[in-house]
Design a protein around this motif. Structure first.
Motif, mmCIF file in Angstrom:
data_model
loop_
_atom_site.group_PDB
_atom_site.id
_atom_site.type_symbol
_atom_site.label_atom_id
_atom_site.label_comp_id
_atom_site.label_asym_id
_atom_site.label_seq_id
_atom_site.Cartn_x
_atom_site.Cartn_y
_atom_site.Cartn_z
ATOM 1 N N ARG A 111 -18.691 49.382 -44.449
ATOM 2 C CA ARG A 111 -18.688 48.830 -43.099
ATOM 3 C C ARG A 111 -17.679 47.681 -42.998
ATOM 4 O O ARG A 111 -17.815 46.816 -42.125
ATOM 5 N N ASP A 112 -16.702 47.670 -43.891
ATOM 6 C CA ASP A 112 -15.652 46.648 -43.887
ATOM 7 C C ASP A 112 -16.219 45.235 -43.894
ATOM 8 O O ASP A 112 -15.846 44.393 -43.093
ATOM 9 N N ARG A 113 -17.158 45.015 -44.794
ATOM 10 C CA ARG A 113 -17.731 43.684 -44.969
ATOM 11 C C ARG A 113 -17.463 43.220 -46.379
ATOM 12 O O ARG A 113 -17.513 44.013 -47.317
ATOM 13 N N LEU A 162 -9.601 37.669 -41.364
ATOM 14 C CA LEU A 162 -8.880 38.905 -41.049
ATOM 15 C C LEU A 162 -9.846 40.009 -40.618
ATOM 16 O O LEU A 162 -9.583 40.743 -39.662
ATOM 17 N N LEU A 163 -10.969 40.114 -41.314
ATOM 18 C CA LEU A 163 -11.963 41.129 -40.936
ATOM 19 C C LEU A 163 -12.419 40.909 -39.496
ATOM 20 O O LEU A 163 -12.536 41.857 -38.712
ATOM 21 N N ALA A 164 -12.644 39.638 -39.149
ATOM 22 C CA ALA A 164 -13.133 39.331 -37.809
ATOM 23 C C ALA A 164 -12.101 39.693 -36.739
ATOM 24 O O ALA A 164 -12.447 39.932 -35.592
ATOM 25 N N LEU A 165 -10.822 39.737 -37.135
ATOM 26 C CA LEU A 165 -9.782 40.107 -36.170
ATOM 27 C C LEU A 165 -9.600 41.617 -36.085
ATOM 28 O O LEU A 165 -8.737 42.102 -35.364
ATOM 29 N N GLY A 166 -10.391 42.363 -36.875
ATOM 30 C CA GLY A 166 -10.310 43.822 -36.797
ATOM 31 C C GLY A 166 -9.605 44.471 -37.974
ATOM 32 O O GLY A 166 -9.284 45.657 -37.918
ATOM 33 N N ALA A 167 -9.357 43.703 -39.033
ATOM 34 C CA ALA A 167 -8.709 44.283 -40.209
ATOM 35 C C ALA A 167 -9.682 45.221 -40.928
ATOM 36 O O ALA A 167 -10.890 44.989 -40.928
ATOM 37 N N THR A 168 -9.150 46.276 -41.537
ATOM 38 C CA THR A 168 -9.983 47.082 -42.430
ATOM 39 C C THR A 168 -10.170 46.288 -43.712
ATOM 40 O O THR A 168 -9.465 45.316 -43.963
ATOM 41 N N GLU A 170 -6.915 46.114 -45.539
ATOM 42 C CA GLU A 170 -5.953 45.166 -44.967
ATOM 43 C C GLU A 170 -6.373 43.734 -45.287
ATOM 44 O O GLU A 170 -5.548 42.888 -45.613
#
Lengths: 220, 264
Positions: free
Chosen positions: B251-253, B162-168, B171
């Motif tokens: 950094r949303d990681r 999900l992160l790789a698709l641009g999720a925060t 999310e």
């Protein structure tokens, strides 16, 4: 006349005591399809993850469209520089729902999901509309890769980071996927690919350039 | 008032442990030592608590009440981490903050706002209520913590997908956050469902034994159940959010490498 799309310099990655890559530089221009090569365990996946901002950078910086990665809000960055893992997580429900799922994320809210567009991409990959109704839990590894590829293309990124994205596909489907991705990269200016593949023939068909990942000599 | 108990009578009850010891010996369960140790330990602990409580009750000073409350909270926070199979550096602090925050707020509200005890720190009320609240909050916090830290590892590819698709980060981790908070609240919700039918709550039983009219005891129990539910919900939510902040960076990681497995 070339446009620097994705550049990296001075990247370093260690695993414990082992330095995987050091002082690594990359320059991907718009329209390019760069194949990343290196032996197993050389950290190709980790490099793609670093380019996608999924792992912190130990050293160096990544620039996308001239702006440093750390200056981008990460959802915006990853929506433009999109990473596809080798084994995409299965997800849940039906293929159609999984394709639609990222459109609920805030970063993609202004984009509309078009079933016809999804069906057209699947058709280019040799799958008919019935594929949309399949239960994702029952997809094969290759089908899950197709789903992930179509989903990424629907989100319209600028750079695709493909990690062995066709490794589980049969030869015919592999060729179709290569053709689709190449056509995608040429359809609009400002698009590029970084492709990790162990298959030299595939690199020959797809890549416009090869990038080696062997900056560090291993001492025996 | 309940019947006073002499030490002879307590000793008589202790003799019941002989049943266990006898069984262990006859069936060669090898539990003899453990039975003696457990029984002795329980007795010493409770006698000590009795002494301390007697002292706290006699002093009737807010500082001693808050002090013993803090000690109880520290022990509860430590026990809450005990169950987690994966831990990160600040896990004890996060556990303490959640147990402390929810238990002290809810106990304070109950004493001052609902029961309207004067003074608010009256140890006869404050200590046992805090104890019950802590016990329940500890369960919730510990289940949520264990669930969230395990899920983040087990579902890493889903979260990073999900992160790789641009999720925060919010999310991407929302499903895991929700299921951790739910898990923390399940024991309280379950026990509320069967209370009075399958199980007779300890506090109510105790009040009835002490001579309180059943309807008063029941009303106290209802109040306490709502307080316990609120506190365990608040504790579960707080600890899950703190763990979320610890394991996902700005950094949303997902920083799964911050988790260390614990043996056992």
């Amino acid at each position: 006349m070339s446009v620097r799309l994705l550049t990296a310099s001075g990247l370093r990655r260690t695993l414990g005591e082992r330095v995987l890559w050091q002082d690594f530089a990359l320059n991907v221009e718009a329209g390019e399809r760069a194949a990343l090569i290196g032996p197993s365990g050389s950290g190709k996946t980790l490099l793609l993850r670093a380019l996608a901002g999924l792992d912190p950078l130990e050293a160096g910086e990544v620039y996308f469209q001239g702006r440093a990665q750390h200056e981008w809000p990460m959802p915006n960055y990853r929506a433009r520089v999109m990473y596809l893992p080798q084994r995409p997580p299965p997800g849940e429900g039906r293929v159609l729902g999984e394709l639609r799922r990222p459109f609920a994320l805030r970063i993609h809210r202004d984009k509309a999901f078009e079933v016809s567009q999804a069906a057209a991409l699947l058709a280019a990959l040799g799958r008919d509309a019935a594929f949309l109704g399949l239960d994702v839990a029952r997809l094969s590894g290759g089908e899950a890769q197709l789903l992930a590829l179509v989903r990424a293309l629907l989100l319209n990124p600028a750079v695709l980071l493909l990690d062995e994205a066709t490794s589980a596909l049969d030869p015919d489907a592999t060729l179709l996927a290569e053709r689709l991705v190449c056509a995608w990269s040429e359809a609009e200016p400002g698009r590029a690919l970084v492709w990790v593949s162990h298959d030299a023939a595939q690199r020959g068909r797809v890549a416009t350039r090869e990038v080696g990942l062997q900056t560090v000599e291993m001492t025996p | 008032m309940s019947v006073a108990l002499s030490f002879h009578q307590v000793a008589l009850a202790a003799a019941l442990m002989l049943v266990n010891a006898l069984l262990s010996w006859r069936l060669q369960l090898g539990l003899g030592r453990e039975i003696v140790v457990a029984g002795a330990r329980m007795t010493v602990q409770l006698l000590l608590v009795g002494l301390i409580l007697g002292w706290v009750f006699a002093l009737r000073h807010p500082l001693t009440v808050v002090g013993i409350g803090l000690v109880m909270t520290l022990l509860a926070a430590q026990a809450a981490v005990g169950r987690a199979r994966r831990r990160y550096a600040r896990i004890y602090l996060d556990s303490f903050l959640s147990v402390f925050g929810s238990s002290f707020v809810l106990t304070g509200l109950t004493l001052a706002g609902i029961l309207q005890v004067h003074p608010w720190f009256e140890p006869q009320y404050a200590v046992p209520i805090l104890g019950m609240v802590l016990g329940n909050t500890l369960t919730g916090v510990s289940l949520s913590l264990d669930r969230f830290t395990s899920d983040v590892v087990a579902r890493r590819s889903e979260i990073e997908g999900l992160l790789a698709l641009g999720a925060t980060r919010w999310e991407a981790a929302h499903a895991e956050i929700a299921s951790a908070v739910q898990t923390g609240m399940i024991p309280t919700l379950n026990s509320m469902a069967v209370l009075g039918i399958v199980s007779l709550p300890g506090m109510m039983t105790g009040q009835i034994l002490a001579g309180a009219p059943p309807d008063t005891a029941v009303r106290y129990q209802i109040v306490i159940m709502f307080v316990l539910a609120a506190s365990s919900a608040l504790g579960s939510l707080t600890v899950t959010l703190l763990a979320f902040r610890a394991l996902f960076d700005a950094r949303d990681r997902l920083r799964a490498e911050r988790l260390r497995g614990v043996k056992g």
